[in-house]
Design a protein around this motif. Structure first.
Motif, PDB file in Angstrom:
ATOM      1  N   GLU A  53       0.844  -1.188   0.000  1.00  0.00           N
ATOM      2  CA  GLU A  53       0.000   0.000   0.000  1.00  0.00           C
ATOM      3  C   GLU A  53       0.884   1.244   0.000  1.00  0.00           C
ATOM      4  O   GLU A  53       2.043   1.200   0.406  1.00  0.00           O
ATOM      5  CB  GLU A  53      -0.878  -0.006   1.239  1.00  0.00           C
ATOM      6  N   GLY A  54       0.337   2.353  -0.454  1.00  0.00           N
ATOM      7  CA  GLY A  54       1.111   3.590  -0.484  1.00  0.00           C
ATOM      8  C   GLY A  54       1.569   4.003   0.907  1.00  0.00           C
ATOM      9  O   GLY A  54       0.790   3.994   1.857  1.00  0.00           O
ATOM     10  N   ALA A  55       2.836   4.375   1.000  1.00  0.00           N
ATOM     11  CA  ALA A  55       3.412   4.830   2.270  1.00  0.00           C
ATOM     12  C   ALA A  55       3.828   6.285   2.114  1.00  0.00           C
ATOM     13  O   ALA A  55       4.745   6.597   1.338  1.00  0.00           O
ATOM     14  CB  ALA A  55       4.619   3.974   2.643  1.00  0.00           C
ATOM     15  N   PRO A  56       3.173   7.213   2.802  1.00  0.00           N
ATOM     16  CA  PRO A  56       3.536   8.624   2.690  1.00  0.00           C
ATOM     17  C   PRO A  56       5.002   8.856   3.036  1.00  0.00           C
ATOM     18  O   PRO A  56       5.540   8.278   3.986  1.00  0.00           O
ATOM     19  CB  PRO A  56       2.616   9.306   3.705  1.00  0.00           C
ATOM     20  N   VAL A  57       5.640   9.732   2.249  1.00  0.00           N
ATOM     21  CA  VAL A  57       7.059  10.028   2.467  1.00  0.00           C
ATOM     22  C   VAL A  57       7.259  11.151   3.472  1.00  0.00           C
ATOM     23  O   VAL A  57       8.397  11.455   3.851  1.00  0.00           O
ATOM     24  CB  VAL A  57       7.758  10.388   1.141  1.00  0.00           C
ATOM     25  N   SER A  58       6.152  11.775   3.889  1.00  0.00           N
ATOM     26  CA  SER A  58       6.214  12.873   4.856  1.00  0.00           C
ATOM     27  C   SER A  58       4.829  13.072   5.433  1.00  0.00           C
ATOM     28  O   SER A  58       3.836  12.535   4.902  1.00  0.00           O
ATOM     29  CB  SER A  58       6.677  14.169   4.173  1.00  0.00           C
ATOM     30  N   ALA A  59       4.732  13.870   6.479  1.00  0.00           N
ATOM     31  CA  ALA A  59       3.418  14.139   7.081  1.00  0.00           C
ATOM     32  C   ALA A  59       2.507  14.879   6.108  1.00  0.00           C
ATOM     33  O   ALA A  59       1.331  14.543   5.958  1.00  0.00           O
ATOM     34  CB  ALA A  59       3.581  14.937   8.369  1.00  0.00           C
ATOM     35  N   VAL A  60       3.041  15.878   5.416  1.00  0.00           N
ATOM     36  CA  VAL A  60       2.218  16.658   4.489  1.00  0.00           C
ATOM     37  C   VAL A  60       1.857  15.845   3.255  1.00  0.00           C
ATOM     38  O   VAL A  60       0.894  16.156   2.555  1.00  0.00           O
ATOM     39  CB  VAL A  60       2.921  17.965   4.082  1.00  0.00           C
ATOM     40  N   GLY A  61       2.581  14.766   2.995  1.00  0.00           N
ATOM     41  CA  GLY A  61       2.261  13.902   1.873  1.00  0.00           C
ATOM     42  C   GLY A  61       1.142  12.929   2.156  1.00  0.00           C
ATOM     43  O   GLY A  61       0.692  12.207   1.270  1.00  0.00           O
ATOM     44  N   ARG A  62       0.657  12.922   3.388  1.00  0.00           N
ATOM     45  CA  ARG A  62      -0.372  11.978   3.822  1.00  0.00           C
ATOM     46  C   ARG A  62      -1.757  12.455   3.392  1.00  0.00           C
ATOM     47  O   ARG A  62      -2.106  13.612   3.547  1.00  0.00           O
ATOM     48  CB  ARG A  62      -0.309  11.839   5.341  1.00  0.00           C
ATOM     49  N   GLY A  63      -2.570  11.534   2.869  1.00  0.00           N
ATOM     50  CA  GLY A  63      -3.913  11.917   2.432  1.00  0.00           C
ATOM     51  C   GLY A  63      -5.005  10.981   2.880  1.00  0.00           C
ATOM     52  O   GLY A  63      -6.177  11.224   2.621  1.00  0.00           O
ATOM     53  N   TYR A  64      -4.646   9.881   3.533  1.00  0.00           N
ATOM     54  CA  TYR A  64      -5.622   8.918   4.047  1.00  0.00           C
ATOM     55  C   TYR A  64      -5.198   8.566   5.467  1.00  0.00           C
ATOM     56  O   TYR A  64      -4.015   8.315   5.721  1.00  0.00           O
ATOM     57  CB  TYR A  64      -5.658   7.643   3.202  1.00  0.00           C
ATOM     58  N   SER A  65      -6.145   8.534   6.372  1.00  0.00           N
ATOM     59  CA  SER A  65      -5.829   8.232   7.766  1.00  0.00           C
ATOM     60  C   SER A  65      -5.363   6.788   7.928  1.00  0.00           C
ATOM     61  O   SER A  65      -5.788   5.892   7.199  1.00  0.00           O
ATOM     62  CB  SER A  65      -7.057   8.465   8.651  1.00  0.00           C
ATOM     63  N   GLY A  90       9.878 -16.589   0.898  1.00  0.00           N
ATOM     64  CA  GLY A  90      10.549 -16.643  -0.402  1.00  0.00           C
ATOM     65  C   GLY A  90      10.092 -15.591  -1.380  1.00  0.00           C
ATOM     66  O   GLY A  90      10.384 -15.680  -2.582  1.00  0.00           O
ATOM     67  N   GLY A  91       9.363 -14.576  -0.896  1.00  0.00           N
ATOM     68  CA  GLY A  91       8.835 -13.548  -1.776  1.00  0.00           C
ATOM     69  C   GLY A  91       9.729 -12.332  -1.876  1.00  0.00           C
ATOM     70  O   GLY A  91      10.721 -12.195  -1.156  1.00  0.00           O
ATOM     71  N   LYS A  92       9.350 -11.426  -2.781  1.00  0.00           N
ATOM     72  CA  LYS A  92      10.020 -10.137  -2.922  1.00  0.00           C
ATOM     73  C   LYS A  92       8.989  -9.037  -2.737  1.00  0.00           C
ATOM     74  O   LYS A  92       7.816  -9.205  -3.086  1.00  0.00           O
ATOM     75  CB  LYS A  92      10.698 -10.017  -4.283  1.00  0.00           C
ATOM     76  N   ILE A  93       9.426  -7.897  -2.196  1.00  0.00           N
ATOM     77  CA  ILE A  93       8.485  -6.842  -1.842  1.00  0.00           C
ATOM     78  C   ILE A  93       9.079  -5.470  -2.093  1.00  0.00           C
ATOM     79  O   ILE A  93      10.193  -5.168  -1.667  1.00  0.00           O
ATOM     80  CB  ILE A  93       8.027  -7.004  -0.369  1.00  0.00           C
ATOM     81  N   PHE A  94       8.321  -4.652  -2.822  1.00  0.00           N
ATOM     82  CA  PHE A  94       8.627  -3.233  -3.031  1.00  0.00           C
ATOM     83  C   PHE A  94       7.638  -2.423  -2.207  1.00  0.00           C
ATOM     84  O   PHE A  94       6.484  -2.822  -2.046  1.00  0.00           O
ATOM     85  CB  PHE A  94       8.461  -2.836  -4.503  1.00  0.00           C
ATOM     86  N   ILE A  95       8.075  -1.292  -1.701  1.00  0.00           N
ATOM     87  CA  ILE A  95       7.179  -0.368  -1.010  1.00  0.00           C
ATOM     88  C   ILE A  95       6.783   0.745  -1.976  1.00  0.00           C
ATOM     89  O   ILE A  95       7.616   1.246  -2.733  1.00  0.00           O
ATOM     90  CB  ILE A  95       7.836   0.217   0.259  1.00  0.00           C
ATOM     91  N   GLN A  96       5.515   1.106  -1.966  1.00  0.00           N
ATOM     92  CA  GLN A  96       5.075   2.216  -2.804  1.00  0.00           C
ATOM     93  C   GLN A  96       5.241   3.526  -2.041  1.00  0.00           C
ATOM     94  O   GLN A  96       4.663   3.709  -0.959  1.00  0.00           O
ATOM     95  CB  GLN A  96       3.613   2.049  -3.224  1.00  0.00           C
ATOM     96  N   LEU A  97       6.040   4.430  -2.584  1.00  0.00           N
ATOM     97  CA  LEU A  97       6.294   5.731  -1.964  1.00  0.00           C
ATOM     98  C   LEU A  97       5.266   6.730  -2.480  1.00  0.00           C
ATOM     99  O   LEU A  97       5.078   6.882  -3.684  1.00  0.00           O
ATOM    100  CB  LEU A  97       7.712   6.211  -2.274  1.00  0.00           C
ATOM    101  N   TRP A  98       4.669   7.477  -1.545  1.00  0.00           N
ATOM    102  CA  TRP A  98       3.424   8.191  -1.834  1.00  0.00           C
ATOM    103  C   TRP A  98       3.467   9.628  -1.322  1.00  0.00           C
ATOM    104  O   TRP A  98       3.866   9.885  -0.188  1.00  0.00           O
ATOM    105  CB  TRP A  98       2.315   7.439  -1.102  1.00  0.00           C
ATOM    106  N   GLU A 173       8.511   1.694  -5.297  1.00  0.00           N
ATOM    107  CA  GLU A 173       7.710   2.117  -6.446  1.00  0.00           C
ATOM    108  C   GLU A 173       7.189   3.521  -6.160  1.00  0.00           C
ATOM    109  O   GLU A 173       6.445   3.729  -5.195  1.00  0.00           O
ATOM    110  CB  GLU A 173       6.536   1.159  -6.677  1.00  0.00           C
ATOM    111  N   ILE A 174       7.585   4.488  -6.961  1.00  0.00           N
ATOM    112  CA  ILE A 174       7.132   5.866  -6.771  1.00  0.00           C
ATOM    113  C   ILE A 174       5.748   6.033  -7.405  1.00  0.00           C
ATOM    114  O   ILE A 174       5.539   5.720  -8.573  1.00  0.00           O
ATOM    115  CB  ILE A 174       8.142   6.858  -7.371  1.00  0.00           C
ATOM    116  N   HIS A 175       4.802   6.499  -6.607  1.00  0.00           N
ATOM    117  CA  HIS A 175       3.407   6.629  -7.040  1.00  0.00           C
ATOM    118  C   HIS A 175       3.239   7.955  -7.791  1.00  0.00           C
ATOM    119  O   HIS A 175       3.238   9.030  -7.192  1.00  0.00           O
ATOM    120  CB  HIS A 175       2.505   6.600  -5.812  1.00  0.00           C
TER     121      HIS A 175
END
Length: 362
Positions: A53-65, A90-98, A173-175
């Protein structure tokens, strides 16, 4: 679909990705990832690649509680539980930056939302209700970003990428889709700036390309991807007459970056269908790995792979109710439907509708 993908930058055990989906299950205060989230991602780690799921990169970048951040030490420690769980399977995982841009409210972020221009359209996001609890609330008019805001935001993405690597992610992953910050810079309706970040098509794609390159320089191109949605109108009043051309030009400039993949989000909210001519145009300018998501079925996904329009096919809501989606596809087992009850538990809540879905019993 079930064969190994081996690109220049990324290798996965199959070509099925779990698409990013906001679920708002963090621990409070601080919006910290937790053990329940680790279980959720562990259950779905048979995907060749999990995108969070999208992970805000800063407080002001946050849009969903209650969405999980990636800008504090607590966030980093919380995400370590998630990456460890997926890697153990055994999986791979990217974080979505939001960074959501104008799709927010100060009641969520604590600050007036930022955007390329101070333009609002009717829109709602998941936030605190005036009568208590959480639900969908109207966004507020954003503040036009100064050049310093743009510079600070790029730096936030670089720091978030650094934090993600520390947390154990295989990449980021940059959103840049769905009417969020980078998408609004690229479109005419939302970007009416007169400086080097507005006006011409080259100027409107500048912020995204600069930020992508900065993140690549920081953590390496093999760990960086981007999501775009030129055929989605979510977050905008109308279609943009230039967004297809802008996207193709941006892809041409991305190609030398050797990104892990470019992710096309399609057929979500308000959208127009993607013509096959666009798929061919993309392949002409972008020979690197491509992921496609958007109400795909096993059959339509396989067609995209067979025609070499995609290297990965991503599924969102089918993974909500089918944690073993890869196995079900592989053995042609029936899927648990994503019904109205599942939709009610998408945002917020506890284990119900989150980690209580079962695997198929043969």
């Amino acid at each position: 679909m079930f064969n190994i993908f081996k690109g220049d930058a990324l290798k996965t055990r199959n070509r099925i990705a779990m698409a990013p989906m906001t679920r708002s299950r963090t621990s409070q205060p601080g919006d910290v990832p937790n053990e329940m989230m680790a279980t959720y991602y562990r259950q779905r780690a048979s995907a060749g690649l999990v995108v969070t799921e999208g992970a805000p990169v800063s407080a002001v970048g946050r849009g969903y509680s209650m969405t999980p951040g990636i800008y504090t030490e607590e966030h980093i420690e919380g995400w370590k539980k998630v990456t460890q769980a997926v890697h153990e399977e055994g999986g791979k995982i990217f974080i979505q930056l939001w960074h959501v841009g104008r799709r927010s409210h100060s009641a969520i972020s604590g600050e007036q939302p930022l955007a390329p221009s101070a333009i609002k359209v009717p829109d709602q996001v998941f936030g605190p209700l005036s009568e208590g609890g959480f639900g969908m609330i109207e966004t507020e008019t954003p503040q036009e970003m100064a050049l310093q805001d743009i510079e600070n935001t790029s730096a936030d993405f670089v720091q978030a990428a650094r934090n993600a690597v520390e947390a154990g992610f295989d990449g980021v992953e940059i959103h840049a889709a769905h009417g969020y910050l980078f998408d609004t810079f690229m479109r005419l309706e939302s970007n009416q700036r007169q400086d080097q970040y507005g006006g011409s098509q080259e100027n409107r794609m500048r912020f995204l390309l600069e930020t992508l390159q900065a993140v690549v320089n920081e953590i390496g191109s093999d760990k960086v991807a981007v999501r775009v949605s030129p055929h989605v109108i979510e977050g905008f009043a109308d279609e943009d007459p230039e967004i297809i051309e802008v996207t193709l030009k941006a892809l041409e400039k991305m190609a030398p970056m050797n990104l892990a993949y470019v992710h096309f989000s399609e057929r979500i909210s308000r959208y127009v269908d993607v013509p096959e001519t666009f798929r061919k145009q993309v392949r002409e300018v972008y020979p690197k790995p491509i992921m496609i998501a958007g109400k795909l079925t096993k059959q339509s996904a396989q067609q995209l792979l067979d025609k070499q329009y995609a290297d990965f096919v991503a599924f969102g809501t089918p993974f909500v109710t089918n944690p073993d989606l890869v196995t079900r596809f592989a053995h042609d087992l029936p899927l648990s439907e994503f019904d109205a009850n599942a939709r009610l538990t998408l945002y917020g809540g506890g284990e119900e509708g989150y980690i209580d879905y079962t695997t198929y019993q043969i």
